[in-house]
Design an enzyme around this catalytic site. Sequence first.
Site, PDB file in Angstrom:
ATOM      1  N   GLU A  92       0.809  -1.229   0.000  1.00 42.71           N
ATOM      2  CA  GLU A  92       0.000   0.000   0.000  1.00 42.71           C
ATOM      3  C   GLU A  92       0.839   1.274   0.000  1.00 42.71           C
ATOM      4  O   GLU A  92       0.727   2.093   0.917  1.00 42.71           O
ATOM      5  CB  GLU A  92      -0.956   0.000   1.200  1.00 42.71           C
ATOM      6  N   GLU A  99      -6.772  -7.875  -0.633  1.00 39.58           N
ATOM      7  CA  GLU A  99      -7.231  -7.778   0.756  1.00 39.58           C
ATOM      8  C   GLU A  99      -8.702  -7.392   0.802  1.00 39.58           C
ATOM      9  O   GLU A  99      -9.155  -6.529   0.050  1.00 39.58           O
ATOM     10  CB  GLU A  99      -6.459  -6.700   1.538  1.00 39.58           C
TER      11      GLU A  99
END
Lengths: 678, 678, 678
Positions: free
Chosen positions: B150, B307
């Site tokens: 991320e 995710e």
Amino acid sequence: MISSKLPKIFYGGDYNPEQWDQQTHQEDLQLFKQAGIDIATVNVFSWARNQPDEVHYQFEWLDELINSLYESGIYTCLATSTAAHPAWMAKKYPDVLRTDKDGRKRKFGGRHNSCPNSPTYRKYSTEIASRLAERYKDHPAIVVWHVSNEYGGDCYCDNCERAFRVWLKTRYQTLDALNTAWNTSFWGHTFYDWDEIVLPSNLSEEWGDDNTNFQGMSLDYSRFNSDSMLECYQLEYDAIKSVVPDALITTNLMGFFKPLDYFKWAKQMDIISWDNYPGLDTPVSYTALAHDLMRGIKNGDPFMLMEQTPSQQNWQAYNSLKRPGVMRLWSYQAVAHGADTIMFFQLRRSAGACEKFHGAVIEHVGHSNTRVFRETAALGSELQTLGDTLLDSRIESKVAILFDWDNWWAIEKSSGPTIALKYVDQIHKYYKAFYNRNIQVDVVGVDSDLSAYELVIAPVLYMVKPGLADKLEQFTQNGGTFVTTFFSGIVGESDLVALGGYPGELRKLLGIWVEETDALLPTMRNQIVMNQSLGDLSGDYECGMLCDLLHTEGAEVLAHYGDDFYKGMPVLTRNTYGKGEAWYIASDGEEAFIAGLMKFVADQKGIQPVLDTPAGVEAGRRVKNGEQFIFLLNHNAEAATVELNDLQVTNLLDPDHTGQSIEVPARGSVILSAPYSS
Amino acid sequence: MISSKLPKIFYGGDYNPEQWDQQTHQEDLQLFKQAGIDIATVNVFSWARNQPDEVHYQFEWLDELINSLYESGIYTCLATSTAAHPAWMAKKYPDVLRTDKDGRKRKFGGRHNSCPNSPTYRKYSTEIASRLAERYKDHPAIVVWHVSNEYGGDCYCDNCERAFRVWLKTRYQTLDALNTAWNTSFWGHTFYDWDEIVLPSNLSEEWGDDNTNFQGMSLDYSRFNSDSMLECYQLEYDAIKSVVPDALITTNLMGFFKPLDYFKWAKQMDIISWDNYPGLDTPVSYTALAHDLMRGIKNGDPFMLMEQTPSQQNWQAYNSLKRPGVMRLWSYQAVAHGADTIMFFQLRRSAGACEKFHGAVIEHVGHSNTRVFRETAALGSELQTLGDTLLDSRIESKVAILFDWDNWWAIEKSSGPTIALKYVDQIHKYYKAFYNRNIQVDVVGVDSDLSAYELVIAPVLYMVKPGLADKLEQFTQNGGTFVTTFFSGIVGESDLVALGGYPGELRKLLGIWVEETDALLPTMRNQIVMNQSLGDLSGDYECGMLCDLLHTEGAEVLAHYGDDFYKGMPVLTRNTYGKGEAWYIASDGEEAFIAGLMKFVADQKGIQPVLDTPAGVEAGRRVKNGEQFIFLLNHNAEAATVELNDLQVTNLLDPDHTGQSIEVPARGSVILSAPYSS
Amino acid sequence: MISSKLPKIFYGGDYNPEQWDQQTHQEDLQLFKQAGIDIATVNVFSWARNQPDEVHYQFEWLDELINSLYESGIYTCLATSTAAHPAWMAKKYPDVLRTDKDGRKRKFGGRHNSCPNSPTYRKYSTEIASRLAERYKDHPAIVVWHVSNEYGGDCYCDNCERAFRVWLKTRYQTLDALNTAWNTSFWGHTFYDWDEIVLPSNLSEEWGDDNTNFQGMSLDYSRFNSDSMLECYQLEYDAIKSVVPDALITTNLMGFFKPLDYFKWAKQMDIISWDNYPGLDTPVSYTALAHDLMRGIKNGDPFMLMEQTPSQQNWQAYNSLKRPGVMRLWSYQAVAHGADTIMFFQLRRSAGACEKFHGAVIEHVGHSNTRVFRETAALGSELQTLGDTLLDSRIESKVAILFDWDNWWAIEKSSGPTIALKYVDQIHKYYKAFYNRNIQVDVVGVDSDLSAYELVIAPVLYMVKPGLADKLEQFTQNGGTFVTTFFSGIVGESDLVALGGYPGELRKLLGIWVEETDALLPTMRNQIVMNQSLGDLSGDYECGMLCDLLHTEGAEVLAHYGDDFYKGMPVLTRNTYGKGEAWYIASDGEEAFIAGLMKFVADQKGIQPVLDTPAGVEAGRRVKNGEQFIFLLNHNAEAATVELNDLQVTNLLDPDHTGQSIEVPARGSVILSAPYSS
């Protein structure tokens, strides 16, 4: 008049051709002619262009610009270009960069970016002002000199800290005097050495916008900061004057701009100029008040409307267009309140950076076939017709509202009794009572001569500086009517409480003693219950925010509280003092109450409106040589008819339409002339 | 398919056994088997474990982990562990620490904590990626390489400032070009030396989230910052590829994540992966749009859902449970929009620190007797049944919505005309008009090939980059329908206004000239009054926020404003251009208007829904080898019935329930297959 | 009693004559006499006066002050003057200045301004405490020693960072233990060297007020910061005690003040004192709770009401006057809850700085002819009549509410499940159920002995520290009733989750397993549906915020959810445990539910109100030597009548008015005495 070279209302504004190529500039000159533009403010942000490094200066571009404008019949308002320092200067001399209230050293960027106590900034800003004066002292195009631009902001760097100590030494002479003025024994802040004093910032005594542990210190910082910038202005002013003794020098102010004490600044300005940027939802009465303040700081002299937008702004949350007619309407509103120029920011809209969505006479499309251009050109043509008719006419008023920057700072830095109290809001509330009835008001400072007024209103006169109480007593003694409100007469010039009973030095004049002041939660209200009718005023009115619990000491009680444990205590009193009267309003009353009371006191003094007009139609008057100019300004979206009641008038802008009854179109403006004796 | 080793929808997620003891790990392996889990993402935050000091590396724990997983039938998505640097590195090499937008040097802490231009960070992150590649290049368990985690945030340190200048030199070559691009003559910001340029931060040109004095500079900083992080990614990518040429490398993205230009990133990624975290109150259409963006940045290729939470999040204000069925429903929604994996953060819930209340397959209780585990295991079992059926199938769409990060940045950094304009909201409004009708949409970039589409929608195409107008003209010329809105065609790639009349380069295509743009206060509305019916569209609709005042130059007027001084001016226009049409919507219309208009233009092109379904039931289609897979996703809390209209289908998850009418349970998901020809 | 020298309720407060001249001081002495004042707290902020530089001390002014007070019959509460350091010290030794959470080094200013780990501050604060002790050890006027003032705030300087590491070494011994406690393997934050640890601040792991990446670390910082200040207090305490072994030493606390763990502080204080500043809109039950906390931290010992305002505050948003009677009412409320003194801030109102609008006994007007002074003097007179009657009487309670600072910190630093959960609000909700019925409550800590109670309530007992579960089991085993709520039993003392199923260590006692916890959006509600009536409790009640989804393991289900997918699951359970019962409330119920349930459990244990009174009339009881003192406190704006039901009483303040029915005036206070056996 501002300049005999251009004996009319100047019409033009900021112009930044350095952002454009030569062809665009030539097109601009044609369009200016088409729009009736005769003045351009240039060189406002050109420091980096004028001085590309520490040694070299280049003004050839400016020569050409001023000449080409002049050849097109356009005069110059010449700025000194010091409103933002060059990038090279920030890199080479970091002392020009400010330190913010959180102690953060700024990097290069923005404008209003120079530390006012930076030796480098002071040296080079003076130097360039001096060079400009030398170069253009004899240029026939120059009509006004414009120092820097919209001074503002603050700085907390070490240079400022040292300068603050010097400023304090000058003010207090001894540390004892300073310790007393600031009451430093509170919290054990006694200073034993001047160098122990640090600036009040978010790292020391303050937090947020208006919170401080030591009001006296913070108040002095506000004064010092205003003075520091004024010194910068003064250095450039002197540099120009020493070369061009008859130069007319200004800097553009910003109305109710809190950081700078404009009453003090005005003394150093040859003419006031200011930038007027109301939003779609700004009350027109507020704009009117701001104009009156700008006139008031220089004793009623006509001023320059230096900037307004032809249509949109860019920096508001919602930047609405000015509706058709509104640009003209608000321009004449400025004139009605004392402006002798109508100028825009800006003449051509920027293509890049943060002001590219700020309106301009010439929009991005680049031609004249736009609503904005057409409205601009129509006004330009009208102003040419008006010529010098209105110039130097003045406003005559029997009503003064007292305004004071120190009081503003002190009230809003106060810890308690309420965060709801905003000084300018209170000023506006009282002003509006007159504005709505077309009674003209002067906004005056605490040093002003009050003898010409019948009525002096001083809302929330929290701070009473030395000599002011005497002056107000004298004014009332001689027959004037004085009105003040709750939370007045509390402190002296250092924010130290006037002991022995509120309202301190005003106690004798008002004939009351205020024992306590209750602060209401926002959900709470009380009532003003009239003991008797006063003109239209009778029955009950709402009040709130602050409620003084007072005892009369000679004053007459005209209304009492309707609620809470102080129900029945006085909320409106009148004290006969000499030949006059002193009124006290002990709580924050609703609009109808203030309107009714102000009408009553005005009626008592025989103060008459300029004209009676329908709601939303403003009437103002300027006077010159036995002639009056009456402005009818219709702020409504519908037409309205104004009765003139036997007044014999000439319709200046539309000579064919006159008579005893004038229809003013929606958002329209009418100017009438008539004989006048005051 | 992603990996021939595991020819099915990967099912698993992040696993951090370094937080647990060996016995727990053994229990986990049993539970994974029970849940049908076949992939684990490991080593995401293990840099400090892998490299306890500057000299030593220790991967034995990772060897054992990967092996033990593999022996249990679980493949590995191997992260490079560089998402947070070790504490020792921060202490020894402070250059790895970021400086924030307020100029504050960070101390060790958090994640996303490395300066992207830190020499130390770049050296050691590349080094560890390289060592991991060497160590695991031949390991049969590895199916995907996962660089860092991320990416995000920004840095304003001196290293970044120097790197910014280099980036600028590469882009502009000369200072003249840069000064022009940024319009630095505005406010006299002309740079005479590259080293005078400082980063735009809260200490220089910016304040708050989206305010800047120089849009061009700030836009370049956004590009530079995205590029700096991309370089960090690329360094690790190259380090892996040079050892494992056939490695499949990704990094997990975050949907509409403003700081990074994912269209640019996607070019450097072998496969897209992303993390999907809708809240209880996130519209399902918004989640769908985000999936379509993640598919769109890589030309429609299937992507990894890297995710999602099995149930709760921890970082929202109110972290609601996913209702029964919702985890499965949203998993299949991802697949319907192009996902070929369903993965969780995380497999076992942490016992301490800030994510301990983030849901996981294995909850703190540690056993399988929980609602969350049961739902997870049921889906795991289902996915095993599905096998490779859906893999590599694609979405076919005739509708494209244009999305551009530069445009996003530029719109929201604009000073004026309104703070109410949010780019992604506008994209979502138009997307929803198609989503609600089960018409699939591709989200494409400004560099994408448009030739396969019938309909291209570009809401608020404020910035028109070089070549784009030509491409849109070509698209329309050839018969396509192009739709754009207010505040389009205003600037070029440097945020310099396209002079000569809005909408600039789009003016010819749209056949209009926009003279002015009014910004409405939040309380204000105007109306769109249809001149004629267009399909279901007739009568009046509300509009607001921004209202363009436009003149047609060849376009046909289909609706006009109902209010204000521009009442009667066009608000909806259509221009015939070649074989196609170009539509312009001049204000922010209400949902019913946009829905009706989008239906009209889609109907014109014969674009049909996947299926007609009851409200709240989403239908999507993926296609492979002449077969279509239809997803029926019931987002309602009640069951719903979908009519198939003679389509002969197989119910993939529940073969016994089929027919011409399918009942989809509350929050249920159905996948049908049928023959297909596009 | 506090001092045999002054065997009555002390009456007086803070006095700062260093801000005034000698004549004013003389007037004050007269006014004090008139008001019945017999104690003055002096020397609170006089450090700069006492020690004008590093070498010299000057206490002569203090000698004179204490003597002149004593000669007027006024005793001294002697402060140590260390609550704000002198300006010279800040300039010479910048280590005394704090660094804030944003990493900004403070400059001189404010109070609470000394770094608690500053060597200079510790050296000089101890030194001056020592000198004061030496100088005044034998002075007959001194009755209490008052160390510093309102300790609070935090610091993040390098000295604190080093001290934090030492504190951690003491707590954890090894880095392994610390890494485990903080779960540093999460996000790879493993520490290999103590010096890698930095303070958790806005530059490292935290942001805003209650957000952190590592709860364990942040929790330890809170403990460390509280301990650091406690060490500063302890140094001064020891300095005084070593000279004056029988000195009675306190420091003034602030009720529910989050930064300091007052249970830990109380152990080092000879007597508790605290400052009570409710606002006009503070619930009276909240004030009562705060008094009970201040009594509870020192095992029920009587405490000093060190500060309250006679009327107004200055630092609130809206500083309302205390209505007539309220100052007396709230004074007796303090006494009813355990206060043995009634003291004000302050005796004379400051003329300058931020507290000049804080109320005082002597207002700015300077004389006694004010409402505030009259009310003060009337109470002073009354207290003289009361003499030592009430002194040392105690409150007896069968109900304890558990309160724990660690739990407070941990709950509000939690990331998830909801930001809506506020610990003190929950405590207050349960407290109020008893307060409204005049059932007295002790607030106890987790280390307290519970054996004397019938009922122990522990709302949101999120953190269960070692030994606590055993103690609660023992309490219940022996017949007690234990009540706890949702989000309890989640973590241990390091905020690591108790694995194996919530509520962890409380699972056996409560006979339940909580599988999941739903967090509701603010707009969402669920219902508590009673399975059966429990006393007045029947039907449905609203609940919300958090909803535990639980399974019973032996407990009885008394109510279930009325809505959502967990409709029908238990929301109220009771587990029989030994001779007692353990109740669990799984969601945040509305007030009527909590009131009804608390009445039911109290009734079960035969716990009776002091008296039944009309709404808004508080009844409290203190007990001494077989006598009870009943306080009737009418918080209403109207008079109310209380029935005594055959209780034979003496009306202490108004002996003529007694009988079986007592009328208590609006905002009036009545104290009755009667025989008592517990």
